[in-house]
Design an enzyme around this catalytic site. Structure first.
Site, PDB file in Angstrom:
ATOM      1  N   CYS A  74       0.859  -1.180   0.000  1.00 19.29           N
ATOM      2  CA  CYS A  74       0.000   0.000   0.000  1.00 19.29           C
ATOM      3  C   CYS A  74       0.901   1.239   0.000  1.00 19.29           C
ATOM      4  O   CYS A  74       2.125   1.140   0.112  1.00 19.29           O
ATOM      5  CB  CYS A  74      -0.896   0.001   1.237  1.00 19.29           C
ATOM      6  SG  CYS A  74       0.041   0.056   2.795  1.00 19.29           S
ATOM      7  N   HIS A  93      -0.292  -5.258  19.385  1.00 20.50           N
ATOM      8  CA  HIS A  93       0.154  -4.884  18.040  1.00 20.50           C
ATOM      9  C   HIS A  93       0.831  -3.514  18.122  1.00 20.50           C
ATOM     10  O   HIS A  93       0.359  -2.619  18.837  1.00 20.50           O
ATOM     11  CB  HIS A  93      -1.029  -4.828  17.072  1.00 20.50           C
ATOM     12  CG  HIS A  93      -0.620  -4.667  15.639  1.00 20.50           C
ATOM     13  ND1 HIS A  93      -0.312  -3.445  15.095  1.00 20.50           N
ATOM     14  CD2 HIS A  93      -0.435  -5.577  14.649  1.00 20.50           C
ATOM     15  CE1 HIS A  93       0.024  -3.609  13.818  1.00 20.50           C
ATOM     16  NE2 HIS A  93      -0.046  -4.891  13.526  1.00 20.50           N
ATOM     17  N   GLU A 153       0.873  -0.965  16.254  1.00 22.70           N
ATOM     18  CA  GLU A 153       0.011   0.175  15.951  1.00 22.70           C
ATOM     19  C   GLU A 153      -0.864   0.531  17.145  1.00 22.70           C
ATOM     20  O   GLU A 153      -1.069   1.708  17.457  1.00 22.70           O
ATOM     21  CB  GLU A 153      -0.873  -0.123  14.726  1.00 22.70           C
ATOM     22  CG  GLU A 153      -1.721   1.076  14.329  1.00 22.70           C
ATOM     23  CD  GLU A 153      -2.681   0.797  13.185  1.00 22.70           C
ATOM     24  OE1 GLU A 153      -3.767   1.411  13.174  1.00 22.70           O
ATOM     25  OE2 GLU A 153      -2.347  -0.025  12.311  1.00 22.70           O
ATOM     26  N   SER A 202       1.814 -10.009  10.615  1.00 26.56           N
ATOM     27  CA  SER A 202       1.158  -8.935   9.863  1.00 26.56           C
ATOM     28  C   SER A 202      -0.343  -9.014  10.082  1.00 26.56           C
ATOM     29  O   SER A 202      -1.004  -9.954   9.643  1.00 26.56           O
ATOM     30  CB  SER A 202       1.479  -9.071   8.363  1.00 26.56           C
ATOM     31  OG  SER A 202       0.602  -8.285   7.593  1.00 26.56           O
ATOM     32  N   SER A 203      -0.896  -8.004  10.761  1.00 26.65           N
ATOM     33  CA  SER A 203      -2.327  -8.010  11.075  1.00 26.65           C
ATOM     34  C   SER A 203      -3.181  -8.044   9.817  1.00 26.65           C
ATOM     35  O   SER A 203      -4.117  -8.835   9.706  1.00 26.65           O
ATOM     36  CB  SER A 203      -2.674  -6.766  11.912  1.00 26.65           C
ATOM     37  OG  SER A 203      -4.064  -6.677  12.116  1.00 26.65           O
TER      38      SER A 203
END
Length: 332
Positions: free
Chosen positions: A22, A137, A139, A236-237
């Protein structure tokens, strides 16, 4: 002696589009590469720049040094550039870097930074903040770390949403991790809105465009194939969510793999159609590697199934724009 060539079974690979990198991941990787070009090696990176071993190993080979904490950086290298990963960091990290007189570059995805700002705005407006996300996580750690410890309530499941009790009579607001399952999040939000009709929602969806687009592509392809492969890392979520989306869409075999060497061939021996996608931190070269691996065992036909177009791009940090001769943005 007969010279008969073994006939390979047919396999149609439906290649999801969009897939893979992305704009936020593309930008983060470019920041590391441009910092190495401008400042030389080593360049330090706090946490994996993105969750993909292939990408991280490639940057290590170019001179990036990955650390989990700033304290791991040798005192002699305190003046070397330090880059914060695409997942974002708590406020305490740049404060620590400034206290150590470090030069740092922030590769936080702008869509994650948007969520950070939302949390700060809600807090300033005296709202109690709920964060929908996965504990541990990076983030989530970064987003919760924008406000004082204990300020943000983490909601992971619908059950959490049912059990949540406000700390006071202040109004409520929710924000979300950017890489969640769209459907799971909708279920959690529905519970919160039923219990707290006045809860303030994000002005614009927090789950990022890339997560949404990749999940929609999988939903479109998964019901029509015998198996689904998601290329991505186990930590990786967004990649894990793609595998879950494929399962829920009715695909009997849905696996997450990092490299072609991870393929468990017995899972695919009866497959005649295969869905293939990649998480937002998985490079296209790994997708091609998977296709090549299947081509050694099957007569492969590749069909691209496109469900959205992506044209978004993000600006690079000012400090690095002079290294780029043409555009001042990373495209995705």
């Amino acid at each position: 002696m007969s010279d008969t060539k073994q006939i390979k079974p047919p396999l149609t690979i439906k290649l999801c589009a969009p897939r893979g990198f992305c704009a936020g991941v593309d930008r983060a990787i470019q920041i590391v590469e441009l910092a190495l070009e401008k400042y030389g090696r080593p360049v330090y990176v706090r946490h994996e720049i993105v969750h993909n071993k292939f990408v991280v190993d490639g940057l290590k080979a170019k001179g990036a040094v990955f650390v989990e904490e700033l304290s791991e950086i040798p005192a002699d290298d305190a003046g070397r550039p330090v880059i914060f990963s695409a997942h974002g960091v708590p406020k305490s990290v740049p404060e620590d870097a400034e206290a150590r007189n470090m030069f740092f570059l922030d590769a936080t995805c702008p869509l994650v930074s948007k969520v950070h700002k939302e949390a700060q705005i809600h807090d300033r407006r005296d709202r109690e903040v709920l964060l929908i996300g996965h504990a541990g996580h990076p983030e989530v750690i970064g987003t919760m770390g924008q406000l004082p410890a204990g300020t943000v309530a983490l909601i992971e499941t619908e059950e959490d949403a049912r059990k949540f009790q406000p700390k006071s009579d202040r109004s409520l607001a929710y924000i979300t991790q950017t890489t969640l399952s769209v459907d799971d999040t909708a279920g959690i939000v529905a519970v919160l809105q039923e219990r707290f009709p006045d809860i303030v929602a994000p002005h614009k969806e927090d789950i990022c465009y890339a997560t949404t687009n990749r999940q929609e592509a999988v939903k479109h392809v998964a019901p029509d194939v015998d198996a689904m492969v998601v290329v991505g890392a186990p930590n990786s979520s967004n990649s894990q969510r793609l595998r879950e989306v494929a399962e829920r869409a009715g695909c009997k075999v849905a696996v997450l793999i990092q490299r072609a060497s991870d393929i468990e061939w017995p899972d695919f021996e009866d497959a005649r159609s295969l869905g293939l996608t990649a998480g937002a931190s998985a490079p296209e070269t790994l997708v091609e590697e998977i296709i090549d691996a299947f081509s050694t065992r099957f007569e492969v036909i590749v069909e691209t199934v496109r469900t959205a177009e992506e044209t978004i791009s993000f600006n690079l940090p000012r400090e690095l724009r002079d290294v780029v001769s043409t555009p001042q943005a990373a495209t995705g």
